[in-house]
Scaffold this motif. Sequence first.
Motif, PDB file in Angstrom:
ATOM      1  N   GLU A 176     198.595  75.606 165.137  1.00 37.35           N
ATOM      2  CA  GLU A 176     198.041  74.445 164.454  1.00 37.35           C
ATOM      3  C   GLU A 176     198.579  74.380 163.030  1.00 37.35           C
ATOM      4  O   GLU A 176     198.775  75.406 162.385  1.00 37.35           O
ATOM      5  N   THR A 233     185.159  75.198 165.616  1.00 35.93           N
ATOM      6  CA  THR A 233     185.856  75.921 166.689  1.00 35.93           C
ATOM      7  C   THR A 233     185.977  77.399 166.338  1.00 35.93           C
ATOM      8  O   THR A 233     185.711  78.276 167.172  1.00 35.93           O
ATOM      9  N   GLY A 271     191.683  81.110 162.387  1.00 34.25           N
ATOM     10  CA  GLY A 271     191.707  80.119 161.319  1.00 34.25           C
ATOM     11  C   GLY A 271     192.521  80.493 160.102  1.00 34.25           C
ATOM     12  O   GLY A 271     192.747  79.662 159.233  1.00 34.25           O
ATOM     13  N   THR A 306     189.507  69.743 159.156  1.00 38.76           N
ATOM     14  CA  THR A 306     188.987  71.036 158.707  1.00 38.76           C
ATOM     15  C   THR A 306     187.596  71.325 159.260  1.00 38.76           C
ATOM     16  O   THR A 306     187.358  72.414 159.785  1.00 38.76           O
ATOM     17  N   ARG A 353     187.720  72.129 162.960  1.00 37.75           N
ATOM     18  CA  ARG A 353     188.361  73.427 163.185  1.00 37.75           C
ATOM     19  C   ARG A 353     187.440  74.575 162.784  1.00 37.75           C
ATOM     20  O   ARG A 353     187.408  75.607 163.464  1.00 37.75           O
ATOM     21  N   SER A 404     192.958  78.405 165.578  1.00 36.08           N
ATOM     22  CA  SER A 404     191.500  78.222 165.534  1.00 36.08           C
ATOM     23  C   SER A 404     190.797  78.840 166.733  1.00 36.08           C
ATOM     24  O   SER A 404     189.579  78.992 166.711  1.00 36.08           O
TER      25      SER A 404
END
Length: 165
Positions: free
Chosen positions: A127, A140, A100, A134, A137, A62
Amino acid sequence: MPEPQTRLFPPSHGVPNNPSLPVLIYKGALPADAGAMEAHIGANGWDCRWRDGIFDFHHFHSTAHEALAIARGHARVRLGGEDGAEVALHAGDVLVLPAGTGHMCLEASDDFLVVGAYPPGQDYEIEKPDEALTDRRLATIARVPLPSADPVGGRSGALVRLWKA
């Protein structure tokens, strides 16, 4: 310079993926040699940090964009989490994963070797999927700065155009 294939993935079972930046898949873009790949990617402003394989479980980062350059061998990789897509990778291919993006190795040759690289100043955390996290993240991921150059094509590479860096 080859034009990359692009794929955009929605969130998938706790893997946030990246809602606005596509994965770039360069086929046969670089010489199949780890040292040559590191020199090329490094000259384009990305930090080559490791040589290894790809984990055999769904994971993502992320806090950083990631380039995976296939130096040796071949593999089948799933991108985008459980609902994502399978991609065949061979020596000379390069994946550029926006922050991600889920990825995992499904199968690899015994000699499979990857060079992992990141934009300067971006540190990655490994991660695992978690649907409860979710939204956090995704917030981020939205703060991760865009790289100023493509690891394959430099400042005139497809990433700069497609990601609007």
